[in-house]
Scaffold this active site. Structure first.
Site, mmCIF file in Angstrom:
data_model
loop_
_atom_site.group_PDB
_atom_site.id
_atom_site.type_symbol
_atom_site.label_atom_id
_atom_site.label_comp_id
_atom_site.label_asym_id
_atom_site.label_seq_id
_atom_site.Cartn_x
_atom_site.Cartn_y
_atom_site.Cartn_z
ATOM 1 C CG ASN A 280 -1.750 1.226 1.364
ATOM 2 O OD1 ASN A 280 -1.863 2.007 0.413
ATOM 3 N ND2 ASN A 280 -2.362 1.421 2.524
ATOM 4 C CE LYS B 36 -0.038 3.521 4.651
ATOM 5 N NZ LYS B 36 -0.078 3.694 6.083
ATOM 6 C CG HIS C 113 -5.985 1.888 5.246
ATOM 7 N ND1 HIS C 113 -5.513 2.865 6.091
ATOM 8 C CD2 HIS C 113 -4.954 1.017 5.070
ATOM 9 C CE1 HIS C 113 -4.251 2.602 6.393
ATOM 10 N NE2 HIS C 113 -3.888 1.480 5.781
ATOM 11 C CD GLU D 101 -3.042 5.588 6.625
ATOM 12 O OE1 GLU D 101 -3.075 5.590 5.386
ATOM 13 O OE2 GLU D 101 -2.078 5.130 7.285
ATOM 14 C CD GLU E 22 -3.547 -2.626 7.565
ATOM 15 O OE1 GLU E 22 -2.390 -2.809 7.178
ATOM 16 O OE2 GLU E 22 -4.235 -1.652 7.211
ATOM 17 N N GLY F 139 2.396 2.272 10.793
ATOM 18 C CA GLY F 139 3.368 3.359 10.634
ATOM 19 C C GLY F 139 4.069 3.774 11.911
ATOM 20 C CB SER G 118 5.125 -1.534 12.096
ATOM 21 O OG SER G 118 4.677 -0.209 12.317
ATOM 22 N N GLY H 161 2.801 -1.235 4.290
ATOM 23 C CA GLY H 161 2.751 0.170 3.911
ATOM 24 C C GLY H 161 4.147 0.708 3.678
ATOM 25 N N GLY H 162 4.700 1.386 4.688
ATOM 26 C CA GLY H 162 5.992 2.074 4.562
ATOM 27 C C GLY H 162 7.093 1.235 3.920
HETATM 28 C C1 PEP Z 1 -0.982 0.227 6.210
HETATM 29 O O1 PEP Z 1 -1.152 1.425 6.215
HETATM 30 O O2 PEP Z 1 -1.829 -0.527 5.710
HETATM 31 C C2 PEP Z 1 0.253 -0.288 6.778
HETATM 32 C C3 PEP Z 1 0.296 -1.568 7.073
HETATM 33 O O3 PEP Z 1 1.257 0.607 6.982
HETATM 34 P P1 PEP Z 1 2.700 0.328 7.631
HETATM 35 O O4 PEP Z 1 3.213 -0.956 7.059
HETATM 36 O O5 PEP Z 1 3.535 1.506 7.240
HETATM 37 O O6 PEP Z 1 2.478 0.224 9.097
#
Ligand code: PEP
Length: 239
Positions: A9, A11, A86, A88, A156, A162, A199, A220-221
């Site tokens: 993802n 973002k 999600h 966010e 999640e 994050g 994370s 994500g990141g």
């Molecule tokens: C996400 O936003 O779906 C996510 C898992 O982000 P991160 O891996 O950065 O925690």
């Protein structure tokens, strides 16, 4: 379970100049279980090169909804997956379970596979409400949906997204088992995949990948760096 999914993802990150390098590196991945969800305007760069998901859709096919993208439009471009719910979107855009349910219905009607994100906030966790929150999110989001065949669940915890903080492996496994019991009651004999997200990095993926209840990861990141993402894919898919 075989065939674990690995979903990236992005973002609202990367820019057009970054994409060639990114695509060049991830072109090594030849695995239909790796799905990239770029920022929407970059989707055409990824089509026919990877499996593609869209990070959000609206709940109608077409009309005067400035700035929105419909499931029908995404599908017509070659997108096969959509992320719905999600945290966010729930938090910054105040998306309710009712809207999330409408988005899921419209997405399924347009043959998109839905990645439904659920998870508790830190406050809810501290108030020991995790199970209650997850149950509510599942039941409301899947209201009036007859089959879970084209739905993937991503657990999640909001406080892990994050932040670099990851729940311990035993709590991930017990929460995912709990999610499965809820889903099994609603959809007997399903084979839904339940992913973990929050994370995930190249440093913790080996440990996380040992949790037998987890059927894949939403990243994500760490998916923004193609080298790190490739390492994660290598651990999970052995590729
Ligand atoms: C996400 O936003 O779906 C996510 C898992 O982000 P991160 O891996 O950065 O925690």
């Amino acid at each position: 379970m075989k065939d674990k999914l690995i979903i990236a993802n992005h973002k609202m990150n990367l820019n057009a100049d970054d994409l060639n390098k990114y695509l060049d590196k991830i072109s090594k991945i030849n695995n239909k279980n790796v799905i990239i969800c770029p920022t929407s305007i970059y989707i055409p760069y990824f089509i026919n090169k990877t499996q593609v998901g869209i990070q959000n859709v609206y709940c109608y096919s077409k009309g005067s909804y400035t700035g929105e993208i419909s499931p029908m439009q995404a599908k017509s471009l070659g997108v096969n997956y959509v992320i719905v719910g999600h945290s966010e979107r729930r938090c910054y855009f105040e998306e309710s379970d009712i809207l999330i349910n409408k988005k899921i219905v419209e997405s399924l009607n347009n043959n998109l596979k839905v990645i439904l994100c659920i998870g508790e906030t830190l406050e809810q966790k501290n108030m020991l409400k995790t199970d209650q929150v997850l149950k509510r999110q599942i039941i409301n989001s899947l209201n009036n949906i007859n089959s879970i065949d084209n739905i993937i669940i991503a657990y999640e915890p909001v406080w892990a997204i994050g932040t670099g903080i990851v729940p311990d492996t035993s709590s991930i496994s017990s929460t995912i088992s709990y999610i499965r019991t809820i889903i099994d009651k609603l959809f007997p004999n399903n084979s839904v995949k339940i992913l973990y997200g929050g994370s995930v990095t190249e440093k913790n993926i080996v440990e996380l990948n040992k949790i037998k209840e987890v059927n894949g990861f939403l990243v994500g990141g760490a998916s923004l760096n193609p080298d790190e993402f490739l390492k994660i894919v290598e651990v999970v898919a052995g590729q």
